[in-house]
Design an enzyme around this catalytic site. Structure first.
Site, PDB file in Angstrom:
ATOM      1  N   GLN A   1       0.822  -1.221   0.000  1.00  0.00           N
ATOM      2  CA  GLN A   1       0.000   0.000   0.000  1.00  0.00           C
ATOM      3  C   GLN A   1       0.854   1.269   0.000  1.00  0.00           C
ATOM      4  OE1 GLN A   1      -2.707  -0.362   3.298  1.00  0.00           O
ATOM      5  NE2 GLN A   1      -3.919  -1.938   2.292  1.00  0.00           N
TER       6      GLN A   1
ATOM      7  N   GLU B   1      16.045  30.668 -15.086  1.00  0.00           N
ATOM      8  CA  GLU B   1      14.797  31.236 -15.641  1.00  0.00           C
ATOM      9  C   GLU B   1      13.873  31.726 -14.533  1.00  0.00           C
ATOM     10  OE1 GLU B   1      15.067  31.680 -18.544  1.00  0.00           O
ATOM     11  OE2 GLU B   1      16.345  30.084 -19.330  1.00  0.00           O
TER      12      GLU B   1
HETATM   13  C1  FAD Z   1      22.462  25.194 -15.050  1.00  0.00           C
HETATM   14  C2  FAD Z   1      22.301  26.672 -15.194  1.00  0.00           C
HETATM   15  C3  FAD Z   1      22.193  27.231 -16.469  1.00  0.00           C
HETATM   16  C4  FAD Z   1      22.058  28.615 -16.634  1.00  0.00           C
HETATM   17  N1  FAD Z   1      22.030  29.158 -17.899  1.00  0.00           N
HETATM   18  C5  FAD Z   1      22.043  30.506 -18.049  1.00  0.00           C
HETATM   19  C6  FAD Z   1      22.175  31.080 -19.347  1.00  0.00           C
HETATM   20  O1  FAD Z   1      22.256  30.371 -20.355  1.00  0.00           O
HETATM   21  N2  FAD Z   1      22.201  32.442 -19.446  1.00  0.00           N
HETATM   22  C7  FAD Z   1      22.124  33.255 -18.358  1.00  0.00           C
HETATM   23  O2  FAD Z   1      22.156  34.473 -18.525  1.00  0.00           O
HETATM   24  N3  FAD Z   1      22.019  32.726 -17.105  1.00  0.00           N
HETATM   25  C8  FAD Z   1      21.985  31.387 -16.925  1.00  0.00           C
HETATM   26  N4  FAD Z   1      21.886  30.829 -15.669  1.00  0.00           N
HETATM   27  C9  FAD Z   1      21.853  31.714 -14.505  1.00  0.00           C
HETATM   28  C10 FAD Z   1      20.522  31.706 -13.765  1.00  0.00           C
HETATM   29  O3  FAD Z   1      19.559  32.400 -14.501  1.00  0.00           O
HETATM   30  C11 FAD Z   1      20.769  32.302 -12.370  1.00  0.00           C
HETATM   31  O4  FAD Z   1      21.503  31.341 -11.632  1.00  0.00           O
HETATM   32  C12 FAD Z   1      19.475  32.662 -11.657  1.00  0.00           C
HETATM   33  O5  FAD Z   1      18.886  33.797 -12.233  1.00  0.00           O
HETATM   34  C13 FAD Z   1      19.706  32.943 -10.163  1.00  0.00           C
HETATM   35  O6  FAD Z   1      20.736  33.857 -10.000  1.00  0.00           O
HETATM   36  P1  FAD Z   1      21.916  33.532  -8.944  1.00  0.00           P
HETATM   37  O7  FAD Z   1      22.425  32.173  -9.210  1.00  0.00           O
HETATM   38  O8  FAD Z   1      22.865  34.655  -8.991  1.00  0.00           O
HETATM   39  O9  FAD Z   1      21.191  33.492  -7.536  1.00  0.00           O
HETATM   40  P2  FAD Z   1      20.756  34.759  -6.647  1.00  0.00           P
HETATM   41  O10 FAD Z   1      19.992  35.734  -7.463  1.00  0.00           O
HETATM   42  O11 FAD Z   1      21.924  35.253  -5.873  1.00  0.00           O
HETATM   43  O12 FAD Z   1      19.738  34.057  -5.653  1.00  0.00           O
HETATM   44  C14 FAD Z   1      20.170  33.280  -4.519  1.00  0.00           C
HETATM   45  C15 FAD Z   1      18.937  33.019  -3.667  1.00  0.00           C
HETATM   46  O13 FAD Z   1      18.381  34.275  -3.220  1.00  0.00           O
HETATM   47  C16 FAD Z   1      17.004  34.313  -3.547  1.00  0.00           C
HETATM   48  N5  FAD Z   1      16.572  35.695  -3.784  1.00  0.00           N
HETATM   49  C17 FAD Z   1      17.106  36.612  -4.631  1.00  0.00           C
HETATM   50  N6  FAD Z   1      16.388  37.756  -4.598  1.00  0.00           N
HETATM   51  C18 FAD Z   1      15.374  37.545  -3.705  1.00  0.00           C
HETATM   52  C19 FAD Z   1      14.278  38.325  -3.228  1.00  0.00           C
HETATM   53  N7  FAD Z   1      14.046  39.589  -3.687  1.00  0.00           N
HETATM   54  N8  FAD Z   1      13.446  37.795  -2.302  1.00  0.00           N
HETATM   55  C20 FAD Z   1      13.637  36.528  -1.869  1.00  0.00           C
HETATM   56  N9  FAD Z   1      14.637  35.727  -2.278  1.00  0.00           N
HETATM   57  C21 FAD Z   1      15.490  36.231  -3.185  1.00  0.00           C
HETATM   58  C22 FAD Z   1      16.891  33.470  -4.812  1.00  0.00           C
HETATM   59  O14 FAD Z   1      15.555  33.068  -5.037  1.00  0.00           O
HETATM   60  C23 FAD Z   1      17.819  32.315  -4.460  1.00  0.00           C
HETATM   61  O15 FAD Z   1      17.171  31.404  -3.638  1.00  0.00           O
HETATM   62  C24 FAD Z   1      22.001  29.454 -15.485  1.00  0.00           C
HETATM   63  C25 FAD Z   1      22.087  28.873 -14.213  1.00  0.00           C
HETATM   64  C26 FAD Z   1      22.237  27.513 -14.059  1.00  0.00           C
HETATM   65  C27 FAD Z   1      22.382  26.942 -12.680  1.00  0.00           C
END
Ligand code: FAD
Length: 396
Positions: A290, A374
Site C-alpha cells: 500500500q 529562468e
Molecule cells: C544550469 C544553469 C544554467 C544557466 N544558464 C544561463 C544562461 O544560459 N544564461 C544566463 O544568462 N544565465 C543562466 N543561468 C543563470 C541563472 O539564470 C541564475 O543562476 C538565476 O537567475 C539565479 O541567479 P543567482 O544564481 O545569482 O542566484 P541569486 O539571485 O543570488 O539568488 C540566490 C537566492 O536568493 C534568492 N533571492 C534573490 N532575490 C530575492 C528576493 N528579492 N526575495 C527573496 N529571495 C530572493 C533566490 O531566489 C535564491 O534562492 C544558469 C544557471 C544555471 C544553474
C-alpha cells in the site's frame, strides 16, 4: 543504462485522465518521433555522459534534422510549429535528460528567439537559418556573478568609440558559451540596456566551462570574460531596449520548462513503476504494498495536474492570450512538483537508485537547476504575489 522506456506510442500509466486524447494526430506524431529519438540516442548513453560530464555535441545535427531548433519560430528555415508542439517535443527531450533539453532551449528559446524577436532583417538572414540547421550554436549572456535574480544590477557595459561598440564585463552561468559560435550579450549603454550579437571568435571574448557540477552534468555552462571586445555598429539588436528585451526571451524558455519538468517527472514515475512491478520483497512485488501504491498514486495525480497546466499554457500561447503571470504559475508549480517526484521515486528503487542505471536521482539533481534558472522559485513566487496584491515585494 537508464532504459525501461515505454514504446513511442504508448500511454504512460500516469495518464489517468486520458490527456493524450487532447493532442491532435500531428502533435502525437511529433511526440512519437522525439520519443523514439530519445529512446535510441539519449537513454542508452545518458548515464555515461552524465558521469563524464560530457555534452553530446554530436546530437546537434540530429536535433536540427528533427526540426527542434527554433521549432516554434516562423521563417528563416525554422519549423514554424505551434507552442504546444514545441512543448511536446521539449517534454520528450527532458524525459531523456534536462541537459539535452537545455541545449534546445538555449539555442531556440533564448538565442534564436532574441534574434527573431529583436533582430534586424540582416541579422535574421545571417544567423537564423544556420542556427536552425545546427550549423551555428548560440548562447545567451544575461547573468553575472553579482547579478542573478536582479539583472538590472549588471556591470557589463558597451560604449561607442568611432563607428564601433566596445564591450567590457563578465557573465556567469552561460549555457553553451564554450561551444557557441555566437553570444547574445546583454550590456548597459548610455541609451539603457541593449543586446549585442558577439561572434565568439571576437578578440577579447573568452568562455571557460564551470566545473565540476552536481547538476546538469551532460550540459555546459560557462564564465564569459569580455575585454575590449570591438563590434561593428550594427552588432546591436535594434528591437530590444531595456530589460524587456531579455525578459521576452526568458519567457519563451520558462514556457518550455513548464512542459519539460513534466517529462522528467513522468520518466521517474515510469521507471519507479516498472521497477516496483518486477522487484519482489516479502514474497510479493513491491508495487503490491500500500505504501508504494500511495506514492505512485500521488505522483500520477501531480503529473496529471502539471500536464494540464502545461497544456493550458500552450493552448493560451497559441491563441495569443498567454499572460506573464501564467508562465510563473506553471514554471513554479511544475518544477516544484517534478523535483518532489524525482526525489521520492528514487526511494522505490532502493540501493539501485544511486547508480547511473536509473534516472530519478539524475533527474532530481538536474531539476535543482530548473528551480534556479529562468527565475528561481522565490522570484516566481514574488511575481505572483505582486500579480495578486498589486504590491511588489522584490525590494526593501
Ligand atoms: C544550469 C544553469 C544554467 C544557466 N544558464 C544561463 C544562461 O544560459 N544564461 C544566463 O544568462 N544565465 C543562466 N543561468 C543563470 C541563472 O539564470 C541564475 O543562476 C538565476 O537567475 C539565479 O541567479 P543567482 O544564481 O545569482 O542566484 P541569486 O539571485 O543570488 O539568488 C540566490 C537566492 O536568493 C534568492 N533571492 C534573490 N532575490 C530575492 C528576493 N528579492 N526575495 C527573496 N529571495 C530572493 C533566490 O531566489 C535564491 O534562492 C544558469 C544557471 C544555471 C544553474
Amino acid at each position: 543504462m537508464s532504459t525501461m522506456p515505454f514504446p513511442a506510442n504508448a500511454r504512460s500509466a500516469s495518464d489517468l485522465l486520458d490527456l493524450d486524447d487532447e493532442f491532435g494526430p500531428g502533435e502525437l506524431e511529433l511526440r512519437s518521433r522525439v520519443r523514439e529519438f530519445v529512446d535510441r540516442r539519449v537513454r542508452p548513453n545518458i548515464g555515461r555522459w552524465f558521469d563524464e560530464a560530457y555534452f553530446p555535441v554530436e546530437l546537434v545535427p540530429e536535433l536540427a534534422e528533427l526540426g527542434l531548433l527554433g521549432l516554434h519560430l516562423d521563417g528563416y528555415g525554422c519549423a514554424g510549429g505551434s507552442a504546444v508542439e514545441y512543448g511536446i517535443a521539449i517534454q520528450e527531450l527532458e524525459a531523456g535528460d534536462s541537459g539535452i533539453r537545455t541545449f534546445v532551449s538555449v539555442q531556440g528559446s533564448l538565442a534564436m528567439s532574441a534574434i527573431h524577436k529583436h533582430g534586424s532583417e540582416a541579422q535574421k538572414q545571417e544567423w537564423l537559418p544556420r542556427m536552425a540547421r545546427g550549423e551555428a550554436i548560440g548562447c545567451f549572456g544575461l547573468t553575472e556573478a553579482g547579478a542573478g535574480s536582479d539583472p538590472s544590477s549588471m556591470v557589463t557595459h558597451a560604449r561607442r568609440e568611432g563607428g564601433e561598440w566596445v564591450l567590457n564585463g563578465a557573465k556567469r552561468w552561460i549555457g553553451l558559451a564554450s561551444i557557441a559560435d555566437l553570444a547574445i550579450i546583454w550590456a548597459k549603454t548610455e541609451e539603457g540596456l541593449r543586446g549585442f550579437l558577439v561572434p565568439t571568435d571576437s578578440p577579447g571574448f573568452t568562455a571557460t566551462p564551470i566545473e565540476p557540477k552536481l547538476s546538469m552534468r551532460a550540459s555546459v555552462q560557462c564564465d564569459i570574460d569580455l575585454v575590449d571586445v570591438r563590434l561593428p555598429d550594427d552588432a546591436v539588436l535594434p528591437g530590444a531596449s531595456g530589460l524587456k528585451g531579455p525578459f521576452s526571451c526568458l519567457n519563451e524558455a520558462r514556457y518550455g520548462i513548464a512542459w519539460g519538468a513534466v517529462g522528467a517527472a513522468r520518466d521517474c514515475f515510469d521507471q519507479a513503476l516498472a521497477y516496483a512491478m518486477e522487484r519482489t520483497q516479502f514474497g510479493k512485488p513491491i508495487a503490491g504494498f500500500q505504501l508504494t501504491q500511495q506514492k505512485l498514486v500521488h505522483w500520477a495525480l501531480e503529473i496529471q495536474k502539471g500536464q494540464l497546466l502545461a497544456l493550458r499554457l500552450g493552448r493560451l500561447k497559441d491563441a495569443g492570450r498567454l499572460k506573464h503571470h501564467m508562465i510563473s504559475v506553471a514554471k513554479l508549480n511544475n518544477t516544484r512538483m517534478a523535483i518532489e517526484i524525482a526525489r521520492d521515486a528514487r526511494t522505490v528503487l532502493g540501493g539501485n537508485s544511486i547508480t547511473f542505471e536509473y534516472s530519478p536521482l539524475r533527474h532530481a539533481n538536474n531539476l535543482e537547476s530548473l528551480r534556479t534558472y529562468e527565475g528561481t522559485d522565490e522570484v516566481h513566487t514574488l511575481l505572483l504575489g505582486q500579480h495578486i496584491t498589486g504590491i511588489s515585494a522584490f525590494r526593501g
